[in-house]
Write a protein that holds these residues in place. Structure first.
Motif, PDB file in Angstrom:
ATOM      1  N   PHE A 178      38.140   2.777 -50.020  1.00  0.00           N
ATOM      2  CA  PHE A 178      37.288   2.055 -49.079  1.00  0.00           C
ATOM      3  C   PHE A 178      37.313   2.682 -47.689  1.00  0.00           C
TER       4      PHE A 178
ATOM      5  N   GLY B 126      33.413   0.259 -50.207  1.00  0.00           N
ATOM      6  CA  GLY B 126      33.885   1.095 -51.302  1.00  0.00           C
ATOM      7  C   GLY B 126      32.782   2.009 -51.796  1.00  0.00           C
TER       8      GLY B 126
ATOM      9  N   LEU C  36      35.254  -3.939 -45.754  1.00  0.00           N
ATOM     10  CA  LEU C  36      35.564  -2.656 -46.378  1.00  0.00           C
ATOM     11  C   LEU C  36      34.331  -2.185 -47.139  1.00  0.00           C
TER      12      LEU C  36
END
Length: 511
Positions: free
Chosen positions: A367, A381, A379
């Motif tokens: 992330f 990813g 975050l």
């Protein structure tokens, strides 16, 4: 054939249609609209918004990039950086001389923290050691650009062969050697995201070095990448862009008429899904390669010449998606920028292919920590390939549950609070995109990208430049990037300018 759509009212001057309102299409339109020789120009966009694979969304109390994330190589030779600077969309740090001079070699920076699936943290010294090895080998692939032959067909096979030789000289205990291979596996997954491919085994070795990395430390737009395409849109005359107007078939090498222009014939007629027809002199096709691949048999009438159709089939086009997770409180350190995920017992030297539904999340590279807006912690990813495409078929709830379990396992904290919400891209499912960006696949070469860029008719007989092609997949050295896409749009606009207004100096885009 009578037209039911119209590209311009007044006769005089060529009628030009741009298919696709991404940065390539908008770049071409902006360049041509700044010129008096092109009073009749329209852009047909299949969706309800401009920007294409540049897509910023208001979410989590701020702006997130569902599509393009960074300006890659933000320096003077990058037209996206230059345009963004002229529009006042970049901050002081991004514009600094210091930032523009950084040489990254096109490689992603090291992680701030690396979690293993055992729940232990991986030594950052070991990660740095493996990064040096991996990126050193990636840099070596450039040596094959002008070689008479390559030892293996793909980048992946070359990297694995070289790593296999390095492994024999490792002197650590078996556990450390296995961990090193697991870290290298994570770098392979990251490189799949960078190349927009399922596996580096699909990426051709010989032409890999043709991709050109510009200097500059990759930077982002604090208020969203789409601010750039919005500014480009705003500079066009009103009603230039027609939204929710998907094109069905481009009829070319013909003789088409329109009631508004009695006695005039046009070599091209663009037929839309809703039945409207637009007879024009020129059409600039800027649709993504993924869309072209899927609609190759029906999008052009007559069909494309065999060699161009073959190039479209051969060039690679894969998927790289993002998964945004919003947290009430960060579980990461305040200065953390990149979290790496390492799956124990994985190795690039072993072909482990468990069922997608059981292991899709193992392709997730980790992330990027987004800058905190207010008290919101997000975050982002990244995941590429078939696993990424499988992820698109799951519900938000399934993705959130699965990644909560992954993070609890990786951090070794079974009580880690679940994310509050999830947002993700689904570029493979997007009907007018069908993936993320192109790469030069095994069996293809940079010449195929040049071939895709060639206008039709190829022999130059009859009406000239009926169909022109732009988009990131038509740029031999900057494919997969927004600057490659923008340059390709300018290239095709300049091709028309040199045909219709050769004596006039070509203008800079109007800002």
């Amino acid at each position: 054939m009578e037209a039911t759509g119209s590209v311009g009212k007044a006769p005089g001057g060529p009628r030009v249609l741009v298919v696709g309102g991404g940065i390539a299409g908008l770049g071409a339109a902006q360049r041509l609209c700044g010129h008096s020789a092109f009073p009749h120009l329209r852009v047909l966009e299949a969706t309800a918004r401009a920007g294409g694979r540049i897509r910023s969304e208001r979410s989590f109390g701020g702006v997130v990039e569902v599509g393009a994330h960074w300006i890659h190589g933000p320096s003077r030779g990058n037209p996206v950086f230059q345009l963004a600077a002229e529009y006042g969309l970049l901050g002081e740090k991004e514009l600094s001389e210091e930032n523009q001079l950084v040489e990254t070699g096109g490689h992603v920076g090291l992680p701030s923290v690396s979690y293993a699936s055992s729940g232990a943290r991986v030594s950052l010294q070991l990660v740095a050691e493996m990064a040096t090895l991996f990126y050193g080998l990636v840099d070596q692939t450039r040596e094959f650009l002008h070689a008479a032959e390559t030892p293996v067909p793909s980048v992946g096979e070359y990297l694995k062969k070289e790593i296999g030789q390095h492994v024999t000289s490792w002197t650590e205990d078996e556990e450390t050697r296995k961990l090193k291979l697991a870290v290298l596996n994570s770098f392979f997954n990251l490189e799949c995201c960078v190349s927009g491919t399922h596996s580096m085994d699909l990426v051709a070795l010989a032409p890999f070095g043709e991709y050109t990395v510009l200097p500059g430390l990759d930077c982002t737009f604090s208020k969203g990448y789409q601010g750039l395409t919005n500014c480009m849109m705003a500079s066009l005359p009103e009603d230039t862009v027609v939204f929710e107007k998907p094109v069905k078939t481009i009829h070319w090498n013909g003789s088409f008429q329109e009631a508004a222009f009695p006695g005039e014939t046009f070599p091209v007629s663009v037929e839309c899904e809703d039945g409207d027809q637009f007879p024009v002199h020129h059409v600039i096709v800027t649709v993504p390669l993924g869309f072209l691949k899927e609609h190759l048999d029906t999008f052009f009438d007559p069909p494309l010449p065999a060699e161009k159709a073959e190039a479209i089939r051969k060039i690679g086009f894969g998927t790289n998606n993002k998964i945004f997770l919003e947290f009430e409180e960060p579980f990461w350190e305040p200065d953390c920028q990149l979290i790496q995920l390492v799956w124990d017992d994985t190795s690039p030297l072993e072909d482990a292919a468990p069922a997608l539904q059981d292991a899709w999340f193992r392709k997730l590279i980790g992330f990027v920590v987004l800058p905190a807006f207010a008290s919101v912690h997000v975050l982002c990813g990244f995941i590429a390939g078939l696993e990424s495409e499988f992820m698109e078929t799951l519900s938000d709830e399934e993705v959130l549950l699965c990644l909560t379990q992954v993070l609890r396992r990786m951090t070794g904290n079974p009580q880690l609070p679940a994310p509050k919400s999830v947002l993700r891209s689904r570029w493979h499912s997007a009907p007018y995109t069908r993936g993320s960006y192109s790469y030069v696949a095994v069996g293809s070469t940079g010449g195929d990208l040049d071939l895709l860029a060639q206008p039709l008719p190829a022999d130059g007989a009859g009406a000239q430049l009926q169909i022109l092609f732009a988009g990131e997949a038509t740029h031999r050295t900057f494919y997969s990037t927004t600057h490659g896409a923008l340059l390709s749009g300018w290239r095709e606009a300049d091709r028309l300018l040199s045909l219709w207004a050769p004596q006039v100096q070509q203008p800079r885009p109007r800002l």
